[in-house]
Write an enzyme that holds these catalytic residues in place. Structure first.
Site, mmCIF file in Angstrom:
data_model
loop_
_atom_site.group_PDB
_atom_site.id
_atom_site.type_symbol
_atom_site.label_atom_id
_atom_site.label_comp_id
_atom_site.label_asym_id
_atom_site.label_seq_id
_atom_site.Cartn_x
_atom_site.Cartn_y
_atom_site.Cartn_z
ATOM 1 N N ARG A 81 -30.929 7.577 -36.016
ATOM 2 C CA ARG A 81 -29.755 8.450 -36.140
ATOM 3 C C ARG A 81 -28.487 7.670 -35.821
ATOM 4 O O ARG A 81 -27.451 7.857 -36.448
ATOM 5 C CB ARG A 81 -29.873 9.671 -35.224
ATOM 6 C CG ARG A 81 -28.594 10.491 -35.175
ATOM 7 C CD ARG A 81 -28.767 11.852 -34.520
ATOM 8 N NE ARG A 81 -29.576 11.843 -33.330
ATOM 9 C CZ ARG A 81 -29.147 11.447 -32.113
ATOM 10 N NH1 ARG A 81 -27.919 10.979 -31.962
ATOM 11 N NH2 ARG A 81 -29.965 11.499 -31.080
ATOM 12 N N ASP A 96 -8.565 12.638 -49.531
ATOM 13 C CA ASP A 96 -9.812 12.768 -50.287
ATOM 14 C C ASP A 96 -9.634 11.972 -51.575
ATOM 15 O O ASP A 96 -8.871 12.356 -52.465
ATOM 16 C CB ASP A 96 -10.074 14.248 -50.585
ATOM 17 C CG ASP A 96 -11.385 14.480 -51.326
ATOM 18 O OD1 ASP A 96 -11.880 13.540 -51.979
ATOM 19 O OD2 ASP A 96 -11.905 15.609 -51.290
ATOM 20 N N LYS A 142 -20.476 11.586 -55.879
ATOM 21 C CA LYS A 142 -19.812 11.549 -57.178
ATOM 22 C C LYS A 142 -19.772 10.131 -57.750
ATOM 23 O O LYS A 142 -20.809 9.557 -58.054
ATOM 24 C CB LYS A 142 -18.425 12.169 -57.047
ATOM 25 C CG LYS A 142 -18.375 13.485 -56.264
ATOM 26 C CD LYS A 142 -19.325 14.556 -56.778
ATOM 27 C CE LYS A 142 -19.046 15.951 -56.247
ATOM 28 N NZ LYS A 142 -19.296 16.186 -54.832
ATOM 29 N N TYR A 184 -10.497 21.230 -53.374
ATOM 30 C CA TYR A 184 -11.893 21.583 -53.617
ATOM 31 C C TYR A 184 -12.264 22.851 -52.839
ATOM 32 O O TYR A 184 -11.954 22.990 -51.658
ATOM 33 C CB TYR A 184 -12.772 20.407 -53.209
ATOM 34 C CG TYR A 184 -14.243 20.709 -53.122
ATOM 35 C CD1 TYR A 184 -14.921 21.301 -54.193
ATOM 36 C CD2 TYR A 184 -14.969 20.401 -51.986
ATOM 37 C CE1 TYR A 184 -16.272 21.581 -54.112
ATOM 38 C CE2 TYR A 184 -16.320 20.670 -51.896
ATOM 39 C CZ TYR A 184 -16.966 21.268 -52.963
ATOM 40 O OH TYR A 184 -18.297 21.548 -52.882
#
Length: 381
Positions: free
Chosen positions: A46, A170, A195, A98
């Site tokens: 982790r 972003d 993306k 978004y």
């Protein structure tokens, strides 16, 4: 080092144990510790994983940053940024963003006392009127999703620096190939790695890139403490995808230009949103801060009839009706009912997001085939 070379080599080293040129998938949850209480880089997956480390270094290099931090999704990356703040803090965001970001801001974090202001950022100077002594961050998308609005990153950075406010950008729609916000003064760059960076519609991931060491430590602490990390298999897939990012983005941009021009001249299309047009709002800013204009396009239909949208989108043969964007295959989406359904209709329409708006993620197929697909689908109305 030029971008194409960095995409393939930056942050990537041959495997020290075998010399493998491709970063191995370190599929492990823990690591042998040789001394009790001694420090070692890898102890629990982790916290650190060698495959993830290679990807984080690669992403940092692509954005001309020092630190890359990966998360299990783009929204998880945004979530980590908001966890930097406290109840009572204020964040200014663009009013065209978004839907998942809007939902996270308004339906999750407003409950914990963080206030969000959604304002137009087409003119950077207008943001100043919304800054108070409680403002801690400005959140920018450019190009915005789905209206393709362009925000002047350098101008907003000047404003944020002068007020000692964090600027986060972003950069998902542009990718590091087309735009580097850190070079323009941003403090944090966010990507939905799902993306363009992944590029093959087979990974869900997010990332942050920063230059400031203290900010990087805070975000890495959140990454480790909250645990929204990507697995090594996904990290491997993104490393592989990034190796062709420059080639893919060139083709996305070429096809985007062709398709945008085709739609602009189509009699059944009301308006086309693509920052490469000279009459697109803030085109000159896009020309200055971007290397090209990408493959994301939105357009509305004459008459704004939802029934026409349904006919067009359900009759595509190459453009696939699906969520997401940035893959090698072309996709079409209906923001009002898909990606932006969580935003109230009256708020959507204020920025031009009408019910007939269709968003295209133009892939890397042959442009003539894509035009023919648009022609036959639009011919159904």
């Amino acid at each position: 080092m030029k971008f194409g070379t960095k995409a393939i080599h930056a942050g990537i080293e041959p495997d020290p144990s075998t010399g493998a040129i491709m970063t191995p998938i370190y599929q492990t949850s823990t690591y042998i510790q040789h001394t009790l209480g001694g420090h070692q880089e890898y102890a629990y997956a982790r916290s650190q994983n060698p495959t993830r480390t290679a990807l984080q270094n690669n992403l940092a290099a692509l954005e001309n940053g020092k630190h890359g931090i990966c998360f299990s999704s783009g929204v998880a990356a945004i979530d980590a940024v908001i966890k930097l703040f406290n109840p009572g803090d204020e964040i200014i965001s663009t009013n065209d963003l978004y839907g998942g970001t809007y939902r996270l801001f308004t339906q999750v974090y407003e409950r914990y006392g963080i206030k969000f202001k959604f304002v137009s950022m087409l003119e950077a100077e207008g943001i100043a009127a919304h800054i108070t002594d409680k403002t801690k961050m400005i959140w920018v998308e450019t190009p915005t999703n789905p209206m393709m609005n362009i925000i002047d990153i350098a101008a907003v950075a000047k404003l944020s620096t002068g007020n000692k406010i964090i600027l986060a950008v972003d950069n998902t729609f542009a990718s590091p190939y087309l735009q580097n916000p850190l070079d323009l003064g941003a403090d944090i760059v966010m990507h939905s790695v799902t993306k363009y960076l992944g590029g093959h519609s087979d990974v869900v991931m997010g990332a942050l890139v920063v230059n400031d060491d203290e900010l990087a430590q805070k975000l890495a602490f959140i990454q480790n403490s909250c645990g929204a990390i990507p697995g090594p298999q996904d990290c491997f897939l993104v490393i592989r995808g990034i190796k062709t990012l420059h080639l893919r983005m060139e083709r996305h941009s070429q096809n985007g230009k062709t398709i945008a021009a085709y739609l602009k001249n189509h009699p059944k299309v009301e308006k086309v949103y693509w920052p490469g047009f000279e009459d697109h709002p803030n085109h000159e800013i896009a020309k200055k801060q971007m290397r090209d204009y990408g493959g994301m396009i939105s357009f509305s239909l004459v008459g704004n009839m939802e029934s026409d949208v349904k006919k067009v989108m359900e009759n595509f043969q190459i453009f696939a009706l699906a969520e997401s964007l940035g893959g090698v295959e072309s996709l079409c989406g209906h923001p009002a009912s898909m990606t932006h359904a969580s935003i109230p209709r009256e708020e959507r329409e204020k920025v031009g997001l009408v019910d007939s708006l269709i968003r295209l993620s133009v892939g890397v197929e042959d442009a003539e085939d894509l035009k023919n697909d648009l022609a036959q689908a639009l011919g159904k109305i």
